[in-house]
Design a protein around this motif. Structure first.
Motif, short mmCIF file in Angstrom:
data_model
loop_
_atom_site.label_atom_id
_atom_site.label_comp_id
_atom_site.label_asym_id
_atom_site.label_seq_id
_atom_site.Cartn_x
_atom_site.Cartn_y
_atom_site.Cartn_z
N ILE A 39 -21.52 21.80 12.15
CA ILE A 39 -21.13 21.87 10.74
C ILE A 39 -20.30 23.13 10.54
N GLU A 40 -19.09 22.97 10.01
CA GLU A 40 -18.26 24.13 9.71
C GLU A 40 -18.77 24.79 8.42
N THR A 41 -18.93 26.10 8.48
CA THR A 41 -19.43 26.84 7.33
C THR A 41 -18.51 28.02 7.01
N PRO A 42 -18.56 28.49 5.78
CA PRO A 42 -19.40 28.07 4.67
C PRO A 42 -18.97 26.69 4.13
N ILE A 43 -19.93 25.84 3.80
CA ILE A 43 -19.59 24.52 3.28
C ILE A 43 -19.02 24.66 1.88
N GLU A 44 -18.16 23.72 1.52
CA GLU A 44 -17.54 23.74 0.20
C GLU A 44 -18.14 22.70 -0.73
N SER A 45 -18.90 21.74 -0.19
CA SER A 45 -19.51 20.73 -1.05
C SER A 45 -20.85 20.30 -0.48
N LEU A 46 -21.81 20.07 -1.38
CA LEU A 46 -23.17 19.73 -1.00
C LEU A 46 -23.65 18.54 -1.81
N TYR A 47 -24.26 17.57 -1.13
CA TYR A 47 -25.00 16.50 -1.78
C TYR A 47 -26.48 16.77 -1.53
N SER A 48 -27.29 16.68 -2.60
CA SER A 48 -28.70 17.07 -2.52
C SER A 48 -29.60 15.89 -2.82
N ALA A 49 -30.58 15.66 -1.94
CA ALA A 49 -31.52 14.55 -2.11
C ALA A 49 -32.78 14.95 -2.86
N LEU A 106 -23.58 27.12 -7.41
CA LEU A 106 -23.76 25.86 -8.11
C LEU A 106 -22.46 25.05 -8.15
N ASP A 107 -21.33 25.75 -8.12
CA ASP A 107 -20.04 25.05 -8.14
C ASP A 107 -19.84 24.17 -6.91
N ARG A 108 -20.61 24.42 -5.85
CA ARG A 108 -20.45 23.63 -4.63
C ARG A 108 -21.39 22.42 -4.58
N LEU A 109 -22.28 22.32 -5.54
CA LEU A 109 -23.14 21.14 -5.64
C LEU A 109 -22.31 20.01 -6.27
N LYS A 110 -22.03 18.98 -5.49
CA LYS A 110 -21.16 17.90 -5.95
C LYS A 110 -21.89 16.57 -6.12
N GLY A 111 -23.12 16.48 -5.60
CA GLY A 111 -23.85 15.22 -5.72
C GLY A 111 -25.34 15.42 -5.72
N VAL A 112 -26.05 14.63 -6.52
CA VAL A 112 -27.51 14.59 -6.53
C VAL A 112 -27.93 13.14 -6.39
N ALA A 113 -29.08 12.92 -5.77
CA ALA A 113 -29.53 11.55 -5.58
C ALA A 113 -29.66 10.84 -6.92
N SER A 114 -30.38 11.47 -7.84
CA SER A 114 -30.56 10.91 -9.18
C SER A 114 -30.81 12.06 -10.14
N ALA A 115 -30.23 11.96 -11.32
CA ALA A 115 -30.39 13.03 -12.31
C ALA A 115 -31.61 12.85 -13.19
N GLY A 116 -32.32 11.72 -13.03
CA GLY A 116 -33.41 11.39 -13.94
C GLY A 116 -34.51 12.42 -14.04
N PHE A 117 -34.85 13.07 -12.92
CA PHE A 117 -35.97 14.02 -12.94
C PHE A 117 -35.51 15.48 -12.86
N ILE A 118 -34.24 15.73 -13.02
CA ILE A 118 -33.74 17.11 -13.01
C ILE A 118 -34.13 17.80 -14.30
N THR A 119 -34.58 19.05 -14.20
CA THR A 119 -34.94 19.83 -15.38
C THR A 119 -33.93 20.93 -15.68
N SER A 120 -33.13 21.35 -14.71
CA SER A 120 -32.18 22.45 -14.90
C SER A 120 -31.09 22.07 -15.89
N PRO A 121 -30.98 22.78 -17.02
CA PRO A 121 -29.91 22.49 -17.98
C PRO A 121 -28.52 22.69 -17.37
N GLN A 122 -28.38 23.69 -16.50
CA GLN A 122 -27.08 23.96 -15.87
C GLN A 122 -26.61 22.77 -15.04
N VAL A 123 -27.54 22.22 -14.25
CA VAL A 123 -27.18 21.08 -13.40
C VAL A 123 -26.93 19.84 -14.24
N LEU A 124 -27.78 19.62 -15.24
CA LEU A 124 -27.62 18.44 -16.09
C LEU A 124 -26.29 18.48 -16.84
#
Length: 392
Positions: free
Chosen positions: A102-112, A126-144
């Motif tokens: 894996i080439e690093t630093p990574i520029e995009s992350l998908y999180s399960a 946080l700007d590098r977080l580009k995908g989440v499995a599902s937003a239904g149970f996320i509590t972070s206002p920033q991510v939502l």
């Protein structure tokens, strides 16, 4: 998990605002600006800031001059080890047999898993977080907010990975939640880098929290991770030290779920938290990191007289809710005395519990709550992060 609290978190609150005491927020690493090594020097150390693991046992981290080697011992329960070569972008592949490069630093992350979200927030990536499995149970206002704005996509909204969506996005890494998914095989075949995050298999609170260093290795934020985790570790150990001298309080952990009561063994994550908070419980001496499954009558027989009940029921707000769930709960002494607490103070708009999202990375906040519950004299005026007392 939730806002920073004064007990066990005041120092970190300043750290997360300023980056470190008195300094400006650090900029993202070079690769995030599109820059990689252009002239490779084999004599140069491309990792001047190195991390060391003190508490985590389910992964290892080693350095060469232009790459890191990470091995996750159990990527999922019972699975064999996986090794990743984190290669400084623009340097040659060392050809480590069997390793995922894996080439690093990574520029995009998908999180399960929602447990990853506080790590990317606390590391300033946080700007590098580009995908989440599902937003239904996320509590972070920033991510939502980013999900609503379309900056973060959902790739498994119906609990099944949309492999075409992931392949089209080509994230630098898709990080698992510590389980294997049938969609990962096809993704691996197309070149998507799947990295296992199995922090839940750690048996200590600080061991789980130290997985922030895996995220840091991927994102090039080693110095910040060392600062953030160092503050959390110091606050946690200070709290545990204060509680150690107190007389242990008897605790009843958990509640029934689908007719069974899961009781933590003495060597488990929950058992460690209770012990460090100055508590004890009927199964403290049970060896091993896992848990035992009992029926309610068996729990009553051993723990009826526990002084404090520490539950994790998201839908309990009052003692009436507790008794409605099962009238036999009223037989516990902690119910009779009104000492029933549940870790459901902070819930997200979709019903997700911040205790499970942020708690992995902030065991100091969980321990702060537990110390205040079991030994209120040690934490006067404590502002609870996750736990609340059930109303009468």
């Amino acid at each position: 998990m939730g806002p920073l609290r004064p007990l066990g978190g005041a120092t970190l609150a300043l750290l997360l605002v300023t980056g470190c005491a008195g300094t400006a927020q650090p900029k993202p690493p070079a690769a995030a600006d599109g820059r990689c090594v252009t002239t490779y020097d084999p004599a140069k150390d491309y990792f001047p800031v190195k991390q060391a693991l003190k508490h985590a046992t389910n992964f290892t981290l080693a350095y060469a001059k232009h790459y890191q080697t990470i091995t996750v011992k159990q990527p999922a329960a019972g699975a064999g080890p996986e090794t990743y070569v984190l290669l400084r972008c623009g340097t040659p592949d060392p050809k480590v047999a069997g390793a995922v490069v894996i080439e690093t630093p990574i520029e995009s992350l998908y999180s399960a898993s929602t447990t990853h979200l506080p790590f990317v927030t606390d590391l300033g990536v946080l700007d590098r977080l580009k995908g989440v499995a599902s937003a239904g149970f996320i509590t972070s206002p920033q991510v939502l907010d980013k999900v609503k704005a379309g900056a973060i996509t959902e790739y498994a909204k119906g609990q099944e990975i949309d492999t075409e969506k992931v392949i089209a996005a080509k994230p630098g890494v898709l990080m698992t939640g510590g389980t294997e998914d049938k969609g990962y095989g096809p993704l691996r075949q197309t070149g998507i880098k799947i990295v296992a995050n199995a922090e839940w298999l750690e048996s200590t609170p600080l061991g789980r929290a130290e997985w922030i260093k895996l995220m840091a290795a991927l994102t090039g934020t080693e110095q910040r991770a060392t600062q953030v985790f160092g503050t959390i570790e110091a606050d946690y150990l200070a709290l545990a030290g204060r509680a150690k001298a107190a007389t242990p309080v008897t605790v009843l952990p958990g509640q029934m779920f689908q007719g069974e009561w899961s009781v933590p063994n003495g060597g488990s994550y929950v058992g460690k938290l209770i012990k460090d908070a100055g508590g004890t419980y009927a199964w403290t001496d049970t060896p091993g990191p896992g848990s035992a499954t009992l029926d309610l009558e068996a729990v009553l027989a051993k723990a009826k007289d526990a002084r404090v009940w520490l539950a994790t029921a998201s839908d309990w707000k009052s003692l009436a809710d507790v008794e409605k769930a099962d009238p036999r709960y009223a037989k516990f002494d902690a119910f009779a005395s009104g000492q029933v607490w549940s870790s459901n103070k902070s819930l997200g708009p979709g019903g997700g519990n911040d205790f499970y999202e942020r708690g992995v990375g902030r065991p100091d906040l969980i321990l702060g709550d537990l110390v205040a519950i079991l030994h209120p004299d040690l934490a006067p005026g404590h502002d609870f992060a996750f736990y609340q007392k059930m109303a009468k």
